[in-house]
Every structure is written in structure tokens, then in C-alpha cells.
Design an enzyme around this catalytic site. Structure first.
Site, PDB file in Angstrom:
ATOM      1  CB  THR A 270      25.105  37.340  44.293  1.00 46.39           C
ATOM      2  OG1 THR A 270      24.799  38.027  45.521  1.00 46.39           O
ATOM      3  CG2 THR A 270      23.857  37.294  43.436  1.00 46.39           C
TER       4      THR A 270
ATOM      5  CE  LYS B  71      28.069  33.339  42.303  1.00 47.21           C
ATOM      6  NZ  LYS B  71      28.551  33.478  40.916  1.00 47.21           N
TER       7      LYS B  71
ATOM      8  CG  ASN C 107      24.697  29.813  40.833  1.00 44.76           C
ATOM      9  OD1 ASN C 107      24.482  28.601  40.854  1.00 44.76           O
ATOM     10  ND2 ASN C 107      24.376  30.570  39.806  1.00 44.76           N
TER      11      ASN C 107
ATOM     12  N   GLY D   9      41.001  36.974  36.545  1.00 45.24           N
ATOM     13  CA  GLY D   9      40.403  36.658  37.830  1.00 45.24           C
ATOM     14  C   GLY D   9      40.630  35.227  38.241  1.00 45.24           C
TER      15      GLY D   9
ATOM     16  N   GLY E 242      38.596  33.779  41.141  1.00 42.25           N
ATOM     17  CA  GLY E 242      37.611  33.464  42.172  1.00 42.25           C
ATOM     18  C   GLY E 242      36.617  32.414  41.743  1.00 42.25           C
TER      19      GLY E 242
ATOM     20  NE  ARG F 169      42.578  42.488  41.912  1.00 41.86           N
ATOM     21  CZ  ARG F 169      41.463  43.047  42.344  1.00 41.86           C
ATOM     22  NH1 ARG F 169      41.381  44.372  42.422  1.00 41.86           N
ATOM     23  NH2 ARG F 169      40.423  42.319  42.702  1.00 41.86           N
TER      24      ARG F 169
ATOM     25  CG  ASP G  50      51.605  33.255  45.982  1.00 41.43           C
ATOM     26  OD1 ASP G  50      52.462  32.902  45.157  1.00 41.43           O
ATOM     27  OD2 ASP G  50      51.880  33.815  47.056  1.00 41.43           O
ATOM     28  NE  ARG G  51      42.630  34.002  45.790  1.00 44.57           N
ATOM     29  CZ  ARG G  51      41.450  34.588  45.877  1.00 44.57           C
ATOM     30  NH1 ARG G  51      41.363  35.879  46.195  1.00 44.57           N
ATOM     31  NH2 ARG G  51      40.348  33.904  45.620  1.00 44.57           N
TER      32      ARG G  51
END
Length: 250
Positions: A43, A47, A68, A106, A108, A132, A135-136
Site C-alpha cells: 500500500t 508503491k 502494489n 490527485g 499520485g 494541490r 506543477d505535479r
């Protein structure tokens, strides 16, 4: 519960336990258990580390750079991503229709898996990635994973709840601060431990339970542990799935 119930149904004398391991401890944990464990479910936040530590990778893990599931054999570590399988199975089961617009919250590891799944489920949908960190978000939107979808990007605060499908991959309660009016469409919230106030904004009939993804990806993990591949179907899987769901509901 899910795995233990499945192994009992399959008449396998296997145990499945939970371990809390930090990223700095992960390498040592693997060295200690490599000879005595058949494999691991991994988890967040491990990962990405699991991806880096794998000797062999399945194509989906390679594409998403996310692992995972680890399978051990011959002192080699095989890395898999079963999240994509779980996402596709959940959406195919519960989507009322193919959405025209999708909001992905999100950026990720799970969001990367979502993009791969959406290429199969809704290749023609208009996708917007919210996060949030602009850039990502921009980095994810410009990655090879997103090429087919050509997603737009926006800051999380710009999300208004008016999409055919909203997918929340953010940590539990991270989206609770959003001020939303009337929402639309369906919500697929990956988190399943504690229902968020964000989740509660959608009527129950419009929510896709994150537990469904957990169950389906676990099925792919069990295929790996038993048959060595996430694509090799187990005997009588429909009955096995019923047993796994019952374990969750109880």
C-alpha cells in the site's frame, strides 16, 4: 479478511497478515522475509519503492511505474500493478454509462493507474486532472500515460462537482475542504476506510464504493500468488468473489 477468506475457499494453507513498514525499513524487511513469504500486497506510501526494488515488472507496472503486488521466487522479486485491473472491473460493473466528462482528483500512484484504466473505459471522455500542486498535475498530464486522453489541468480549488464521473484518488479527507454546491454524475472514491464528507455530497446510488476496487485488485493478486500471473483465471471465480465480498461485509 479478503485474502484469508479466499485462501480458505481455495483450500490453501496460507496465512495473510498486515505489517506496518516505513520506506527506510522496506529493504531490510524484504531481505528478512524474502525466503519465507510467497509475496506481498503493498500500500501507499511504498508503491514507488516497490517499483524500484523489483527485479522483474509486468507491463502495467512498467507503464505506471507503480507496484502494489510483489511475488517472490528464486530470490527474485517480481512486481505487479493490480490496481488497474481493480479499477477497470469496478467501473465496468457500476458505471451507468460511459461518461462524457471526468474529473480526476490527485496526481499520485493511484492517479497514474486511473489514467491507464480510463484509456480502456472512457477513451473519448474529456478528462481534467485536479491537484494541490499545479506543477505535479501538469507533469502527470504531459506524461506518456495521459497522451491518449489529452487531459486538461486545474488546481484542486477549481473543482466544482459537475462531471459525469468524479474519481477521487487523494488521501482520505483531503477533498473535504472543497466548497461545492449541487454535484452531478457518479463518484468513485478510492479511499474506503472512513467515508469522507466529500463522499457524502453524492447520493448513495451515485457512489462507486472503493471497496469494490480493493476486492477486484485482490482477486488479481490472488491469481498472481496462486498461478503466477494476473491474467490466469482461478477456478470458479464468481463463487470466490462472493466469498471475498462476504468477508468484507462481515
Amino acid at each position: 479478511r479478503i485474502h484469508a477468506a479466499a485462501y480458505k475457499k481455495l483450500k490453501l494453507d496460507w496465512s495473510y497478515s498486515a505489517f506496518e513498514v516505513t520506506e527506510p525499513e522496506f529493504i531490510g524487511f524484504l531481505r528478512e522475509h524474502l525466503a519465507v513469504m510467497h509475496g506481498l500486497s503493498v500500500t501507499m506510501p511504498l508503491k514507488d519503492a516497490a517499483f524500484r526494488l523489483s527485479d522483474e515488472l509486468d507491463p502495467i507496472a512498467t507503464a505506471t511505474r507503480t507496484v502494489n503486488t510483489l511475488s517472490f521466487g528464486g530470490q527474485r522479486i517480481r512486481g505487479f500493478n493490480t490496481d488497474v485491473f481493480g479499477i477497470i472491473a469496478s467501473l465496468e460493473t457500476f458505471l451507468k454509462s460511459a461518461p462524457d466528462t471526468i474529473a480526476l482528483l490527485g496526481n499520485g500512484a493511484t492517479a497514474r493507474s486511473m489514467l491507464v484504466a480510463l484509456r480502456s473505459i472512457a477513451p473519448n471522455a474529456k478528462v481534467t486532472i485536479f491537484g494541490r500542486s499545479i506543477d505535479r498535475v501538469a507533469q502527470l498530464a504531459s506524461s506518456d500515460l495521459a497522451t491518449q486522453l489529452s487531459p486538461a489541468t486545474a488546481h484542486l480549488n477549481a473543482y466544482d462537482g459537475r462531471y459525469g464521473l468524479t474519481i477521487n484518488t487523494m488521501p482520505n479527507t483531503a477533498a473535504d475542504t472543497l466548497k461545492l454546491g449541487q454535484v452531478a454524475g457518479q463518484l468513485f472514491e478510492v479511499g474506503y476506510r472512513n467515508p469522507s464528507s466529500f463522499n457524502a455530497k453524492w447520493p448513495a446510488k451515485s457512489r462507486i464504493d472503493g471497496l469494490e476496487m480493493l476486492i477486484w485488485q485482490a482477486l488479481a493478486q490472488i491469481r498472481i500468488f496462486v498461478n503466477g500471473s494476473p491474467t490466469l483465471v482461478l477456478d470458479d471465480e464468481l463463487k470466490l468473489l462472493k466469498v471475498m465480498r462476504k468477508a468484507v461485509n462481515n
